[in-house]
Scaffold this motif. Structure first.
Motif, PDB file in Angstrom:
ATOM      1  N   LEU A  50      57.782 -14.817  45.442  1.00 21.58           N
ATOM      2  CA  LEU A  50      56.751 -15.850  45.279  1.00 21.58           C
ATOM      3  C   LEU A  50      55.471 -15.277  44.678  1.00 21.58           C
ATOM      4  CD1 LEU A  50      56.122 -18.836  45.761  1.00 21.58           C
ATOM      5  CD2 LEU A  50      55.305 -18.214  48.039  1.00 21.58           C
ATOM      6  N   ASP A  51      55.195 -14.016  44.960  1.00 24.02           N
ATOM      7  CA  ASP A  51      53.988 -13.382  44.436  1.00 24.02           C
ATOM      8  C   ASP A  51      54.037 -13.196  42.916  1.00 24.02           C
ATOM      9  OD1 ASP A  51      56.100 -11.610  45.013  1.00 24.02           O
ATOM     10  OD2 ASP A  51      54.749  -9.889  44.825  1.00 24.02           O
ATOM     11  N   LYS A  52      55.220 -13.254  42.330  1.00 23.46           N
ATOM     12  CA  LYS A  52      55.361 -13.075  40.885  1.00 23.46           C
ATOM     13  C   LYS A  52      55.127 -14.370  40.105  1.00 23.46           C
ATOM     14  CE  LYS A  52      58.666  -9.372  41.503  1.00 23.46           C
ATOM     15  NZ  LYS A  52      60.049  -8.950  41.301  1.00 23.46           N
ATOM     16  N   LEU A  53      55.052 -15.489  40.826  1.00 23.13           N
ATOM     17  CA  LEU A  53      54.843 -16.772  40.159  1.00 23.13           C
ATOM     18  C   LEU A  53      53.362 -17.004  39.882  1.00 23.13           C
ATOM     19  CD1 LEU A  53      57.260 -19.027  42.210  1.00 23.13           C
ATOM     20  CD2 LEU A  53      57.642 -18.018  39.970  1.00 23.13           C
ATOM     21  N   ASN A  54      53.089 -18.028  39.127  1.00 26.98           N
ATOM     22  CA  ASN A  54      51.730 -18.466  38.797  1.00 26.98           C
ATOM     23  C   ASN A  54      50.977 -17.452  37.960  1.00 26.98           C
ATOM     24  OD1 ASN A  54      49.809 -20.422  38.716  1.00 26.98           O
ATOM     25  ND2 ASN A  54      48.902 -19.917  40.692  1.00 26.98           N
ATOM     26  N   ARG A  55      51.668 -16.819  37.036  1.00 31.23           N
ATOM     27  CA  ARG A  55      51.031 -15.946  36.057  1.00 31.23           C
ATOM     28  C   ARG A  55      51.091 -16.655  34.712  1.00 31.23           C
ATOM     29  NH1 ARG A  55      54.002 -10.286  37.586  1.00 31.23           N
ATOM     30  NH2 ARG A  55      53.135 -10.081  39.671  1.00 31.23           N
ATOM     31  N   PRO A  56      50.085 -16.482  33.880  1.00 31.78           N
ATOM     32  CA  PRO A  56      50.095 -17.182  32.583  1.00 31.78           C
ATOM     33  C   PRO A  56      51.240 -16.710  31.685  1.00 31.78           C
ATOM     34  CG  PRO A  56      48.215 -15.685  32.761  1.00 31.78           C
ATOM     35  CD  PRO A  56      48.889 -15.686  34.087  1.00 31.78           C
ATOM     36  N   GLY A  57      51.781 -17.645  30.938  1.00 29.97           N
ATOM     37  CA  GLY A  57      52.818 -17.335  29.966  1.00 29.97           C
ATOM     38  C   GLY A  57      54.212 -17.186  30.544  1.00 29.97           C
TER      39      GLY A  57
END
Length: 72
Positions: A50-57
Motif C-alpha cells: 500500500l505504501d507504493k501507491l499514490n505516486r505520480p505517473g
C-alpha cells in the motif's frame, strides 16, 4: 439511485462541479458495495504494498481482470 443523477444534472452549477459530484456518488456506491460483500463474507481482500501507491505517473493493472476489478 435513479433519482440521484438527474438531481445532480438539474443543479445549477459549473459542469466540473457536476462531474465531481457524479463521480463521488459512483465512488460511494462502489465503496458501499465492497463493504457489503466483505461484511456478508462473500469476498475478502488484502492489499500488499500500500505504501507504493499514490505516486505520480503510476499505472495500476490487474493481473486477473474480472468485473469486480472495475469496482475496486
Amino acid at each position: 439511485m435513479a433519482g440521484v443523477f438527474p438531481s445532480i444534472g438539474a443543479d445549477s452549477g459549473h459542469a466540473t462541479t457536476k462531474n465531481r459530484r457524479a463521480q463521488y456518488c459512483v465512488h460511494c456506491n462502489f465503496y458501499f458495495f465492497i463493504a457489503l460483500m466483505r461484511h456478508l463474507g462473500i469476498m475478502d481482500y488484502h492489499i500488499d504494498g500500500l505504501d507504493k501507491l499514490n505516486r505520480p505517473g503510476q499505472l495500476i493493472v490487474a493481473n486477473h481482470p474480472t468485473l469486480i476489478d472495475i469496482v475496486f
